[in-house]
Design a protein around this motif. Structure first.
Motif, PDB file in Angstrom:
ATOM      1  N   LEU A  38      32.530   6.825 -13.315  1.00 12.92           N
ATOM      2  CA  LEU A  38      31.274   7.543 -13.550  1.00 12.92           C
ATOM      3  C   LEU A  38      31.090   7.841 -15.039  1.00 12.92           C
ATOM      4  O   LEU A  38      32.042   8.208 -15.732  1.00 12.92           O
ATOM      5  N   SER A  41      32.200  11.317 -16.168  1.00 10.82           N
ATOM      6  CA  SER A  41      33.657  11.424 -16.263  1.00 10.82           C
ATOM      7  C   SER A  41      34.184  10.698 -17.492  1.00 10.82           C
ATOM      8  O   SER A  41      35.108  11.174 -18.153  1.00 10.82           O
ATOM      9  N   TRP A  70      25.165  17.215 -18.222  1.00  7.30           N
ATOM     10  CA  TRP A  70      25.682  16.868 -16.894  1.00  7.30           C
ATOM     11  C   TRP A  70      25.773  18.043 -15.920  1.00  7.30           C
ATOM     12  O   TRP A  70      26.343  17.890 -14.841  1.00  7.30           O
ATOM     13  N   ILE A  74      27.416  17.905 -12.011  1.00  4.88           N
ATOM     14  CA  ILE A  74      28.646  18.542 -11.508  1.00  4.88           C
ATOM     15  C   ILE A  74      28.361  19.632 -10.482  1.00  4.88           C
ATOM     16  O   ILE A  74      29.262  20.042  -9.754  1.00  4.88           O
ATOM     17  N   HIS A  89      31.039  15.668  -6.884  1.00  7.01           N
ATOM     18  CA  HIS A  89      31.883  15.175  -7.974  1.00  7.01           C
ATOM     19  C   HIS A  89      32.944  16.229  -8.312  1.00  7.01           C
ATOM     20  O   HIS A  89      32.995  16.757  -9.421  1.00  7.01           O
ATOM     21  N   LYS A  90      33.788  16.520  -7.319  1.00  7.37           N
ATOM     22  CA  LYS A  90      34.712  17.648  -7.442  1.00  7.37           C
ATOM     23  C   LYS A  90      35.738  17.473  -8.566  1.00  7.37           C
ATOM     24  O   LYS A  90      36.095  18.440  -9.221  1.00  7.37           O
ATOM     25  N   THR A  92      35.432  15.767 -11.478  1.00  9.93           N
ATOM     26  CA  THR A  92      34.777  15.960 -12.773  1.00  9.93           C
ATOM     27  C   THR A  92      34.469  17.441 -12.972  1.00  9.93           C
ATOM     28  O   THR A  92      34.693  17.998 -14.046  1.00  9.93           O
ATOM     29  N   ARG A  93      33.977  18.077 -11.922  1.00 12.28           N
ATOM     30  CA  ARG A  93      33.692  19.508 -11.979  1.00 12.28           C
ATOM     31  C   ARG A  93      34.969  20.312 -12.250  1.00 12.28           C
ATOM     32  O   ARG A  93      34.988  21.219 -13.066  1.00 12.28           O
TER      33      ARG A  93
END
Length: 153
Positions: A38, A41, A70, A74, A89-90, A92-93
């Motif tokens: 992504l 990311s 972003w 997220i 998007h756990k 990246t978050r």
């Protein structure tokens, strides 16, 4: 200096605490991998790689710009099979929140240069690994002699 022991940080609140920037980066690489698919990311990993090589203001500025770009991404949620909502998007978050949460302790060495504190604990880990290697060479020695070897080292 620590590589992530939250309890140690909480118990040592009267002292200046530096979270190892290298260990923060390793946590990030675990969650994002070395080649994230992504774009968000990829961008976040690029910022994270700057951590050990830049100043505090540049890093925080880059992270703030990333978050503005972003934040909807997220915070995106979707319903699961159980009808509960989950972050899409756990990882990246999680990386962003980890950086945000640890920010006060990632820059202690920068904020207090008079302490001459390193930004990583690599020197300490090198010392520990050398000591462990010496102790492992003498596995059969008594506790008393092990303590003596430790004190001599």
């Amino acid at each position: 200096m620590s590589d992530g022991l939250k309890g140690l940080r909480q118990e040592s609140h009267q002292y200046r605490f530096q979270y190892c920037q290298f260990h923060q980066l390793m946590t990030i690489r675990t969650k994002l991998t070395l080649h994230p698919k992504l774009q968000a990311s990829q961008d976040l990993l690029g910022i994270a790689k700057m951590l050990c090589h830049t100043d505090k203001d540049s890093f925080i500025g880059a992270l703030t710009v990333w978050h503005e770009k972003w934040k909807d991404f997220i915070n995106e949620r979707a319903k699961g099979v159980d009808e509960k909502k989950y972050y899409v998007h756990k990882n990246t978050r999680s990386v962003y929140l980890s950086l945000k949460r640890n920010m006060p302790w990632l820059w202690t060495f920068y904020d207090f240069p008079e302490l001459q504190m390193p930004n990583t604990n690599n020197e300490l880990e090198a010392l520990n690994s050398t000591l462990k290697a010496k102790l492992n060479l003498h596995k059969g020695i008594s506790k008393k002699r092990r303590k003596s070897l430790f004190k001599t080292f």
